[in-house]
Design a protein around this motif. Structure first.
Motif, PDB file in Angstrom:
ATOM      1  N   ARG A 441       0.844  -1.177  -0.003  1.00 47.95           N
ATOM      2  CA  ARG A 441       0.089   0.167  -0.219  1.00 47.95           C
ATOM      3  C   ARG A 441       0.802   1.304  -0.017  1.00 47.95           C
ATOM      4  N   SER A 442       1.914   1.220   0.229  1.00 50.10           N
ATOM      5  CA  SER A 442       2.927   2.322   0.235  1.00 50.10           C
ATOM      6  C   SER A 442       2.926   2.897  -1.175  1.00 50.10           C
ATOM      7  N   ASN A 443       3.093   4.428  -1.230  1.00 51.76           N
ATOM      8  CA  ASN A 443       3.124   4.887  -2.472  1.00 51.76           C
ATOM      9  C   ASN A 443       4.206   6.074  -2.434  1.00 51.76           C
ATOM     10  N   LYS A 444       4.083   6.672  -3.677  1.00 55.25           N
ATOM     11  CA  LYS A 444       5.371   7.496  -4.019  1.00 55.25           C
ATOM     12  C   LYS A 444       5.395   8.743  -3.063  1.00 55.25           C
ATOM     13  N   TRP A 445       4.010   9.394  -2.657  1.00 57.70           N
ATOM     14  CA  TRP A 445       4.024  10.387  -1.872  1.00 57.70           C
ATOM     15  C   TRP A 445       4.489   9.909  -0.257  1.00 57.70           C
ATOM     16  N   GLY A 446       4.193   8.696   0.106  1.00 55.72           N
ATOM     17  CA  GLY A 446       4.534   8.168   1.388  1.00 55.72           C
ATOM     18  C   GLY A 446       6.226   8.283   1.281  1.00 55.72           C
ATOM     19  N   ALA A 447       6.690   7.678   0.263  1.00 55.52           N
ATOM     20  CA  ALA A 447       8.293   7.470   0.221  1.00 55.52           C
ATOM     21  C   ALA A 447       8.729   8.769   0.200  1.00 55.52           C
ATOM     22  N   LEU A 448       8.089   9.736  -0.581  1.00 57.07           N
ATOM     23  CA  LEU A 448       8.929  11.089  -0.531  1.00 57.07           C
ATOM     24  C   LEU A 448       8.611  11.819   0.822  1.00 57.07           C
ATOM     25  N   ALA A 449       7.647  11.409   1.510  1.00 54.70           N
ATOM     26  CA  ALA A 449       7.534  12.222   2.701  1.00 54.70           C
ATOM     27  C   ALA A 449       8.623  11.758   3.612  1.00 54.70           C
ATOM     28  N   GLY A 450       8.621  10.152   3.456  1.00 53.61           N
ATOM     29  CA  GLY A 450       9.479   9.556   4.536  1.00 53.61           C
ATOM     30  C   GLY A 450      11.083   9.725   4.295  1.00 53.61           C
ATOM     31  N   MET A 451      11.439   9.929   2.926  1.00 51.27           N
ATOM     32  CA  MET A 451      12.744  10.744   2.610  1.00 51.27           C
ATOM     33  C   MET A 451      12.945  12.040   3.209  1.00 51.27           C
ATOM     34  N   VAL A 453      11.420  13.633   5.375  1.00 49.71           N
ATOM     35  CA  VAL A 453      11.377  13.840   7.064  1.00 49.71           C
ATOM     36  C   VAL A 453      12.403  13.151   7.509  1.00 49.71           C
ATOM     37  N   GLY A 454      13.053  11.880   7.137  1.00 52.11           N
ATOM     38  CA  GLY A 454      14.142  11.392   7.703  1.00 52.11           C
ATOM     39  C   GLY A 454      15.417  12.221   7.591  1.00 52.11           C
ATOM     40  N   ALA A 455      15.528  12.786   6.323  1.00 51.64           N
ATOM     41  CA  ALA A 455      16.846  13.251   6.234  1.00 51.64           C
ATOM     42  C   ALA A 455      16.646  14.814   6.993  1.00 51.64           C
ATOM     43  N   GLY A 456      15.588  15.326   7.059  1.00 54.00           N
ATOM     44  CA  GLY A 456      15.496  16.638   7.968  1.00 54.00           C
ATOM     45  C   GLY A 456      15.456  16.526   9.238  1.00 54.00           C
ATOM     46  N   MET A 457      15.027  15.415   9.805  1.00 57.06           N
ATOM     47  CA  MET A 457      15.138  15.174  11.203  1.00 57.06           C
ATOM     48  C   MET A 457      16.228  14.827  11.728  1.00 57.06           C
ATOM     49  N   VAL A 458      17.245  14.265  10.977  1.00 54.68           N
ATOM     50  CA  VAL A 458      18.510  13.984  11.335  1.00 54.68           C
ATOM     51  C   VAL A 458      19.234  15.496  11.730  1.00 54.68           C
ATOM     52  N   PHE A 459      19.134  16.388  10.765  1.00 52.85           N
ATOM     53  CA  PHE A 459      19.631  18.049  11.062  1.00 52.85           C
ATOM     54  C   PHE A 459      18.971  18.553  12.363  1.00 52.85           C
ATOM     55  N   ILE A 460      17.475  18.421  12.185  1.00 52.67           N
ATOM     56  CA  ILE A 460      16.773  19.063  13.521  1.00 52.67           C
ATOM     57  C   ILE A 460      17.196  18.513  14.917  1.00 52.67           C
ATOM     58  N   TRP A 461      17.314  16.985  14.797  1.00 53.92           N
ATOM     59  CA  TRP A 461      17.691  16.470  15.974  1.00 53.92           C
ATOM     60  C   TRP A 461      19.157  16.709  16.626  1.00 53.92           C
ATOM     61  N   LEU A 482      12.337   6.650  12.826  1.00 54.46           N
ATOM     62  CA  LEU A 482      11.053   6.226  13.538  1.00 54.46           C
ATOM     63  C   LEU A 482      10.343   7.365  12.896  1.00 54.46           C
ATOM     64  N   CYS A 483      10.713   8.779  12.734  1.00 53.05           N
ATOM     65  CA  CYS A 483       9.946   9.777  12.285  1.00 53.05           C
ATOM     66  C   CYS A 483       9.322   9.221  10.676  1.00 53.05           C
TER      67      CYS A 483
END
Length: 511
Positions: A441-451, A453-461, A482-483
């Motif tokens: 069920r995963s789609n391209k928008w979910g994959a894009l959001a995960g990518m 969010v994951g990269a951004g949260m590394v910097f934020i955290w 996890l995010c």
């Protein structure tokens, strides 16, 4: 220079020339004549080369510098749990990801990781491959810089050669065989380099124990430091007291293992094996080598402290100093006759091998991201094969130049730079890889959001949340991973389901 130093230099020069000749050999075989050959070696790696190339490109300079340095300075807690996390992550990555991504990418005719993402989700605009390629550039450049830094540190510490000159020369050699031979040259040199790394680890342990006065002395010196051998404490070198390493810290360091699911240069090895049925052999070889090599690397740090304690080496009090412990031991070895000087040269070549095996793989992955994914994929620029190869090779050179500038500070820490880049890839790509292989069920928008969010949260955290201290001072990979997982699930469910062509393709792959 003394005769011992000349022998060491000669050994290293022969080693470096051999790596360049490998590049020339594969260049003449035509391994760099097409993008499919240059980036993925025509999917014809054998199981041994696949295993050792993947792990040599993974176990960068932090194996022979970062891990021993951290063990020397802080004891077993942080480095021990990190090694356990990496060992578990290695095994799981080979077990649940390797065969699936090999088969899926082959059926999609994807030759890079960003290319796989776009084709897996039917992203005709190649937005996924564009974002993935940008993430690769952002995180691979500092990762590559840490490798160049290790080369400069090696020659500066041992011979007093100018740090910057040594770093540039090392970068030129790595660029040379990568540009000439492409993926097969990089994979073959990685296999050779893994052998040198293994020899270096074994020899330096035996020599270090002898110089320290035996295993009993090594154990006694380690036990004398508060918390040094305690997996729930660790040693605070600044205060000379035991520190605290509780459950949250353990979970944080174990999270290093999550990074494996998103490492482009490792995933490419999975995609390149000639027969996916041989991956079980590769998995056994890789897992055993990783566990043994990390155990020995950590032990070198403990031994090195004892050698300093008995006065054979100076005490190393900072992270940048402690990361040179294996170099110091090799230098000490060279003072005990020409044979041991030759062995010291092989050990130092092993350090170069650890550095080069990762830097070359990262340069190749970054080059493919620019030429294949950004320019030809997202930009829709049509290029003849020769033009594409020129762009790829030019990208290797450009990224290496940026990496050299980032590594210009000789006091930067190899371990800390690698840990940040590792977190970046693990959080940006790891969840996307797993969901793309296991969730229909995963789609391209979910994959894009995960990518994103994951990269951004590394910097934020890393720069905003972790400095608050307390429970927030954990390794940024864990919360970012996890995010990213949450982002993929939530966005995929809130947006339209993937089209029938994408789900049928997924179903066919899973049969």
């Amino acid at each position: 220079m003394t005769s011992a130093q000349l022998l060491i230099v000669a050994t290293i020069v022969v080693y470096l020339l051999a790596m360049v000749l490998v590049g020339v050999y594969f260049s003449r075989k035509g391994s760099g004549d097409s993008s499919h050959e240059f980036y993925l070696g025509g999917r014809k790696l054998g199981p041994v080369v696949t295993a050792m190339s993947a792990e040599a490109s993974d176990m960068s300079s932090y194996l022979l510098m970062g891990l021993p340095g951290l063990a020397y300075l802080c004891g077993m807690a942080e480095v021990g749990w990190t090694a356990i996390g990496l060992a578990v992550g290695t095994y799981l990555n080979w077990l649940i990801v390797a065969k699936r991504i090999r088969r899926y990418s082959a059926r999609l005719n994807a030759i890079t990781v960003p290319d796989y993402f776009s084709k897996r989700y039917g992203d005709e605009k190649d937005l996924l491959s564009c974002i993935a390629a940008l993430a690769i550039l952002i995180f691979f450049i500092p990762y590559t810089a840490s490798g160049f830094k290790a080369v400069g540190t090696l020659f500066n510490s041992l011979f007093g050669v100018d740090y910057h000159v040594a770093m540039v020369v090392g970068a030129v050699v790595i660029i040379g065989y990568t540009v000439l031979g492409g993926f097969l040259a990089v994979s073959t040199t990685d296999l050779i380099q893994s052998i040198f790394m293994t020899i270096a680890l074994i020899v330096i342990v035996l020599f270090g124990i002898q110089q320290a006065g035996g295993l009993d002395v090594v154990a006694a010196n380690a036990k004398a430091l508060p918390g040094y051998l305690n997996m729930t404490q660790g040693y605070d070198a600044a205060s000379g007291t035991a520190s605290s390493f509780g459950g949250l810290s353990i979970a944080s360091t174990l999270a290093w293992g999550l990074g494996y699911f998103g490492m482009p240069h490792i995933l490419l090895r999975f995609m390149a094996i000639e027969d996916d049925n041989k991956l079980s052999t590769s998995r056994r070889i890789a897992s055993i080598w990783v566990v043994l090599s990390m155990c020995v690397a950590v032990f070198i740090g403990v031994i090195g402290y004892s050698v300093s304690k008995v006065g054979k080496l100076p005490m190393l009090t900072t992270s940048s100093e402690s990361e040179t412990i294996i170099i110091k031991l090799a230098d000490l070895m060279s003072q005990h006759g020409l044979f041991l000087a030759l062995m010291a040269g092989i050990i130092l070549s092993g350090i170069l091998a650890a550095t080069m095996s990762t830097a070359d793989s990262q340069l190749l992955a970054a080059a493919s991201s620019v030429s294949q994914d950004l320019i030809q994929g997202f930009g829709k620029v049509k290029m003849a094969p020769k033009q594409a190869m020129l762009v790829a090779r030019g990208t290797v050179i450009a990224i290496a130049i940026v990496g050299v500038f980032l590594a210009w500070d000789p006091n930067s820490s190899v371990f800390r730079v690698v840990s940040f880049a590792w977190a970046g890839f693990g959080a940006a790509f790891g969840p996307v890889v797993l969901f793309s292989l296991f969730w229909r069920r995963s789609n391209k928008w979910g994959a894009l959001a995960g990518m994103v969010v994951g990269a951004g949260m590394v910097f934020i955290w890393k720069y905003l949340i972790a400095p608050m201290g307390g429970a927030f001072a954990i390794y940024e990979l864990l919360p970012a991973f996890l995010c990213a997982c949450v982002a993929i699930v939530v966005v995929s469910l809130l947006t339209p389901a993937p089209g029938k062509a994408v789900t049928d393709q997924f179903d066919t792959y899973n049969k």
